[in-house]
Design an enzyme around this catalytic site. Structure first.
Site: not given
Ligand SMILES: CC(=O)N[C@H]1CO[C@H](CO)[C@@H](O)[C@@H]1O
Ligand SMILES: *[C@@H]1O[C@H](CO)[C@@H](O)[C@H](O)[C@H]1NC(C)=O
Ligand SMILES: *[C@@H]1O[C@H](CO)[C@@H](O)[C@H](O)[C@H]1NC(C)=O
Length: 127
Positions: A52, A70
């Site tokens: 990101r 994400n």
């Molecule tokens: C790696 C990371 O940051 N994962 C997050 C991405 O977004 C999802 C949903 O919001 C989270 O559950 C993850 O921890």
């Protein structure tokens, strides 16, 4: 921890200045011909690899607005808006490059359309 991409370090300026720069960017783009909007979703090893942050950095370098986040299913999704050529550059980056330690398996694009004005003032990470 994500190592700060070079350009991100360079724009680690005071918030007010950043806002001004972003407004200038949006204003410049709004007069640069046909604008495009596209939704994207990136599949592969794209979480926990600073994807990101690098996306935000690249979008600002190219000069497109929109967002990235994400998803709970392990993908990265968002929207890109800007002049067609810049949106195409961003699509290519999202399909073929990504962050240094990511692995892109597939990127799908949907809802591609021409818009009359940008709906965002910058490119930002959504949490
Ligand atoms: C790696 C990371 O940051 N994962 C997050 C991405 O977004 C999802 C949903 O919001 C989270 O559950 C993850 O921890
Ligand atoms: C970027 O845009 C979002 C909404 O699109 C806004 O909430 C945020 O304040 C903006 N950030 C800057 C630095 O202008
Ligand atoms: C990408 O494709 C998946 C199905 O493979 C779909 O669920 C998703 O909505 C698509 N995302 C975008 C942004 O087009």
């Amino acid at each position: 921890m994500c190592p700060l991409p070079l350009a991100a370090a360079a724009v680690a300026a005071p918030r007010a200045l950043l806002r001004l720069l972003n407004r200038g960017l949006a204003a410049a783009m709004s007069t640069a011909g046909p604008l495009k909007s596209v939704d994207y979703e990136v599949f592969g090893r794209v979480q926990g690899v600073c994807f990101r942050m690098y996306t935000e950095d690249e979008a600002r370098k190219i000069g497109v607005v929109g967002w990235v986040k994400n998803t709970s299913k392990g993908t990265v999704t968002g929207q890109v808006q800007g002049p067609e050529d810049k949106v195409n550059s961003m699509k290519s980056w999202l399909s073929k490059i990504g962050s240094p330690s990511s692995r892109i398996d597939r990127t799908n694009f949907s809802n591609e359309k021409t818009i009359s004005k940008l709906e965002y003032s910058n490119f930002s990470i959504r949490y």
